[in-house]
Design a protein around this motif. Structure first.
Motif, short mmCIF file in Angstrom:
data_model
loop_
_atom_site.label_atom_id
_atom_site.label_comp_id
_atom_site.label_asym_id
_atom_site.label_seq_id
_atom_site.Cartn_x
_atom_site.Cartn_y
_atom_site.Cartn_z
N LEU A 70 0.85 -1.19 0.00
CA LEU A 70 0.00 0.00 0.00
C LEU A 70 0.88 1.24 0.00
O LEU A 70 1.77 1.38 0.84
CB LEU A 70 -0.90 0.01 1.24
N ARG A 71 0.64 2.12 -0.95
CA ARG A 71 1.38 3.38 -1.00
C ARG A 71 0.55 4.44 -0.30
O ARG A 71 -0.66 4.51 -0.44
CB ARG A 71 1.61 3.80 -2.45
N PHE A 72 1.22 5.29 0.45
CA PHE A 72 0.53 6.38 1.11
C PHE A 72 1.47 7.55 1.26
O PHE A 72 2.67 7.43 1.00
CB PHE A 72 -0.05 5.96 2.47
N LEU A 73 0.94 8.67 1.66
CA LEU A 73 1.72 9.89 1.84
C LEU A 73 1.83 10.18 3.33
O LEU A 73 0.82 10.40 3.99
CB LEU A 73 1.06 11.06 1.11
N ARG A 74 3.04 10.15 3.84
CA ARG A 74 3.26 10.49 5.25
C ARG A 74 3.45 12.00 5.34
O ARG A 74 4.26 12.58 4.62
CB ARG A 74 4.49 9.78 5.80
N ILE A 75 2.67 12.62 6.21
CA ILE A 75 2.75 14.06 6.44
C ILE A 75 3.23 14.27 7.86
O ILE A 75 2.55 13.90 8.82
CB ILE A 75 1.39 14.74 6.23
N ASN A 76 4.40 14.85 8.00
CA ASN A 76 4.98 15.08 9.32
C ASN A 76 5.00 16.58 9.59
O ASN A 76 5.83 17.30 9.04
CB ASN A 76 6.40 14.49 9.38
N VAL A 77 4.08 17.05 10.42
CA VAL A 77 4.05 18.46 10.82
C VAL A 77 4.99 18.58 12.01
O VAL A 77 4.68 18.14 13.11
CB VAL A 77 2.62 18.92 11.17
N LYS A 78 6.15 19.18 11.76
CA LYS A 78 7.20 19.26 12.77
C LYS A 78 6.99 20.41 13.74
O LYS A 78 7.32 20.30 14.91
CB LYS A 78 8.56 19.39 12.10
N GLU A 79 6.48 21.52 13.24
CA GLU A 79 6.20 22.70 14.06
C GLU A 79 4.89 23.32 13.57
O GLU A 79 4.62 23.31 12.38
CB GLU A 79 7.30 23.75 13.93
N LEU A 80 4.12 23.86 14.50
CA LEU A 80 2.88 24.53 14.13
C LEU A 80 2.56 25.58 15.18
O LEU A 80 2.32 25.25 16.34
CB LEU A 80 1.73 23.52 14.03
N SER A 81 2.58 26.84 14.77
CA SER A 81 2.23 27.91 15.70
C SER A 81 1.02 28.71 15.24
O SER A 81 0.39 29.39 16.04
CB SER A 81 3.42 28.85 15.93
N GLU A 82 0.69 28.61 13.94
CA GLU A 82 -0.50 29.31 13.44
C GLU A 82 -0.95 28.65 12.15
O GLU A 82 -0.15 28.30 11.30
CB GLU A 82 -0.16 30.78 13.16
N GLY A 83 -2.26 28.48 11.99
CA GLY A 83 -2.81 27.91 10.78
C GLY A 83 -2.84 26.40 10.82
O GLY A 83 -2.95 25.79 11.89
N TRP A 84 -2.72 25.77 9.63
CA TRP A 84 -2.74 24.32 9.53
C TRP A 84 -2.09 23.91 8.22
O TRP A 84 -1.89 24.69 7.32
CB TRP A 84 -4.17 23.78 9.60
N CYS A 85 -1.79 22.65 8.15
CA CYS A 85 -1.22 22.05 6.94
C CYS A 85 -2.38 21.73 6.00
O CYS A 85 -3.38 21.17 6.43
CB CYS A 85 -0.46 20.78 7.32
#
Length: 128
Positions: A70-85
């Motif tokens: 199964l192929r998938f996309l890993r999304i790693n949000v390392k820092e978040l101070s405002e908004g969103w990915c």
């Protein structure tokens, strides 16, 4: 019309009439990826997908992964101070009718994941 997807790992859009996938949810051939590196956003995104988080204050890394066929996309949000990915998929030619969406998410952290679908053009209406 484009569609924005936030915190997406796996998305499938099927037409109710012909049951044909309109978005490649296996993320296609691993040769068809665009490299991204702008200091805030890095990694690789499948052809047709683009990051739309440049307005947010975050650091995110996208990595295509294959596990058990199964192929998938890993999304790693390392820092978040405002908004969103958020991600956008274009071009997407959606005709009037009914569609089925499926999503599989896995989150090993305690962070909250929100999923939304909206248009990429003003007035940025949320579809779901």
């Amino acid at each position: 019309m484009g569609i924005l997807i936030s915190s997406l790992l796996f998305l499938m859009a099927l037409s109710e009439l012909d049951n044909e996938a309109i978005v490649d949810t296996n993320f296609g051939d691993f040769e068809e990826y665009n490299d991204i590196s702008d200091g805030q956003i890095s990694g690789q995104l499948p052809f047709g997908w683009m990051d739309n988080s440049s307005w947010a204050k975050l650091k995110v890394d996208y990595m295509p992964v294959e596990s058990n066929g199964l192929r998938f996309l890993r999304i790693n949000v390392k820092e978040l101070s405002e908004g969103w990915c958020q991600l956008a998929y274009q071009p997407l030619d959606i005709q009037e009718g009914y569609y089925r969406f499926s999503i599989k998410l896995r989150n090993l952290s305690r962070a909250t994941i929100h999923f939304a679908i909206r248009t990429t053009d003003p007035p940025y209406e949320f579809i779901w």
